[in-house]
Design a protein around this motif. Structure first.
Motif, PDB file in Angstrom:
ATOM      1  N   THR A  32       0.921  -1.206   0.118  1.00  0.00           N
ATOM      2  CA  THR A  32       0.021  -0.004  -0.042  1.00  0.00           C
ATOM      3  C   THR A  32       0.578   1.378   0.108  1.00  0.00           C
ATOM      4  OG1 THR A  32      -0.223   0.068   2.357  1.00  0.00           O
ATOM      5  CG2 THR A  32      -1.994  -1.063   1.439  1.00  0.00           C
ATOM      6  N   ARG A  77      -5.637   0.311  -0.224  1.00  0.00           N
ATOM      7  CA  ARG A  77      -5.328   0.481  -1.802  1.00  0.00           C
ATOM      8  C   ARG A  77      -6.537  -0.481  -2.185  1.00  0.00           C
ATOM      9  NH1 ARG A  77       0.216  -2.243  -4.716  1.00  0.00           N
ATOM     10  NH2 ARG A  77      -0.759  -1.414  -6.927  1.00  0.00           N
ATOM     11  N   ASP A  78      -6.977  -0.545  -3.510  1.00  0.00           N
ATOM     12  CA  ASP A  78      -7.868  -1.093  -4.324  1.00  0.00           C
ATOM     13  C   ASP A  78      -7.519  -2.656  -3.881  1.00  0.00           C
ATOM     14  OD1 ASP A  78      -8.223  -2.928  -6.868  1.00  0.00           O
ATOM     15  OD2 ASP A  78      -9.932  -1.428  -6.642  1.00  0.00           O
ATOM     16  N   GLU A 104      -6.065  -4.795  -6.872  1.00  0.00           N
ATOM     17  CA  GLU A 104      -4.600  -4.426  -7.198  1.00  0.00           C
ATOM     18  C   GLU A 104      -3.608  -4.533  -5.971  1.00  0.00           C
ATOM     19  OE1 GLU A 104      -3.938  -3.421 -10.039  1.00  0.00           O
ATOM     20  OE2 GLU A 104      -5.839  -3.718 -10.688  1.00  0.00           O
ATOM     21  N   ARG A 105      -3.991  -4.710  -4.785  1.00  0.00           N
ATOM     22  CA  ARG A 105      -2.987  -4.804  -3.630  1.00  0.00           C
ATOM     23  C   ARG A 105      -2.730  -6.299  -3.508  1.00  0.00           C
ATOM     24  NH1 ARG A 105      -2.245  -7.032   0.932  1.00  0.00           N
ATOM     25  NH2 ARG A 105      -4.184  -8.084   0.895  1.00  0.00           N
ATOM     26  N   GLN A 157      -3.775   4.745  -0.823  1.00  0.00           N
ATOM     27  CA  GLN A 157      -2.581   4.495  -1.582  1.00  0.00           C
ATOM     28  C   GLN A 157      -2.577   5.197  -2.952  1.00  0.00           C
ATOM     29  OE1 GLN A 157      -2.356   2.577  -4.790  1.00  0.00           O
ATOM     30  NE2 GLN A 157       0.058   2.255  -4.851  1.00  0.00           N
ATOM     31  N   GLU A 158      -3.673   5.069  -3.652  1.00  0.00           N
ATOM     32  CA  GLU A 158      -3.865   5.758  -5.166  1.00  0.00           C
ATOM     33  C   GLU A 158      -3.760   7.177  -5.127  1.00  0.00           C
ATOM     34  OE1 GLU A 158      -6.013   1.806  -5.267  1.00  0.00           O
ATOM     35  OE2 GLU A 158      -5.746   3.279  -4.030  1.00  0.00           O
ATOM     36  N   TYR A 199     -12.958  -0.650   1.388  1.00  0.00           N
ATOM     37  CA  TYR A 199     -12.208   0.017   0.852  1.00  0.00           C
ATOM     38  C   TYR A 199     -13.026   1.233   0.225  1.00  0.00           C
ATOM     39  CZ  TYR A 199      -9.396   1.877  -2.989  1.00  0.00           C
ATOM     40  OH  TYR A 199      -8.617   2.945  -3.855  1.00  0.00           O
TER      41      TYR A 199
END
Length: 279
Positions: A13, A83-84, A87-88, A169-170, A223
């Motif tokens: 993350t 984080r998504d 994706e994580r 995180q994004e 999330y």
């Protein structure tokens, strides 16, 4: 007792990047990092004089209590990054399979563990990793027989009430600026750390991602909840925050370019002159 800052570092993350920033803001003797097995063993019990020096704890570990946040019997001021979830998970799996120093590297490669096996496995080393890991972690509950609705409700409660900041995180730069205002950071410029190489996740298929989404619905909902909390914090920061963010990104981009030039220069010194191939 004074509160100790506590960075609950969820894997993949941008936590390594944030740790580098944090260490620029605190003297080494004031930071306790708990990541490797030896760290956990060494930090099971800490003397009072050691705790008195600690201002920040960072690591892949949970507090002993979320309500109220405490560790080593001391009150905590906690923050984290989310984080998504898909994706994580992809990033975690690929990173662990390609980083030899990781404690799962040998296990994943010697046993040929695919991404779908990583998600579904009940092996002790993998049991919770692919099944709503973040919800379990933030709820403080790792029990397979616990109702996931209860786990999710508890995780949301902790995000809302037990953390001084939940970053995304994004949206790392925004998260960093909010955190700086929350805990008093002054040195914020950074280079990105531990990024996957381009194309490293090419082996992960749409079918893999669909399975991950199906097995991590609680993390997906958590999330979305965290993003809503984050948006509220950004709005509360007011119109001046957008201007600060633009200025920071402008200056940090220059900082990153300077770092890249320095890295290239040092690499050239280490390897000697690079000869051009003959025409």
């Amino acid at each position: 007792m004074d509160e100790i800052l506590f960075f609950l570092h969820l894997p993949r993350t941008a936590g390594t990047t944030l740790n580098a920033i944090l260490r620029e803001n605190f003297p080494p003797e004031a930071v306790l990092s708990v990541y490797a097995r030896e760290d956990y063993q060494r930090c099971r019990m800490l003397d009072a004089d050691v705790l008195e020096r600690i201002r920040l704890i960072e690591g892949h570990l949970n507090p002993e209590s979320f309500e109220p946040p405490r560790l080593y019997g001391r009150p905590l001021r906690m923050f984290t990054l989310l984080r998504d979830p898909l994706e994580r998970l992809v990033s975690e799996y690929v990173f662990q399979k390609t980083w030899p120093s990781n404690h799962l590297y040998a296990y994943l490669n010697e046993n040929g563990i695919s991404f779908q096996e990583y998600l579904a496995s009940d092996a002790p080393l993998l049991k919770f990793r692919g099944k709503n890991f973040v919800s379990h972690c933030l709820a403080g509950v790792f029990a397979q027989d616990r109702d996931m609705d209860e786990v999710l409700t508890l995780a949301k409660k902790h995000l809302r009430e037990s953390f001084c900041l939940v970053g995304i995180q994004e949206r790392f730069d925004e998260s960093l600026l909010l955190l700086a205002g929350e805990i008093g950071l002054s040195k914020l410029y950074y280079e990105r750390r531990n990024m996957l190489r381009p194309g490293a996740a090419a082996e992960i298929t749409d079918e893999d991602r669909a399975l991950a989404a199906d097995m991590n619905s609680a993390d997906m909902e958590l999330y979305a909840f965290a993003r809503d909390l984050f948006e509220q914090r950004v709005r509360a920061a007011g119109p001046a925050f957008a201007a600060r963010l633009r200025e920071f990104r402008f200056l940090n981009k220059k900082y990153q370019k300077m770092c890249a030039m320095l890295d290239k220069s040092l690499l050239g010194e280490a390897t000697g002159p690079i000869l051009k191939p003959k025409a």
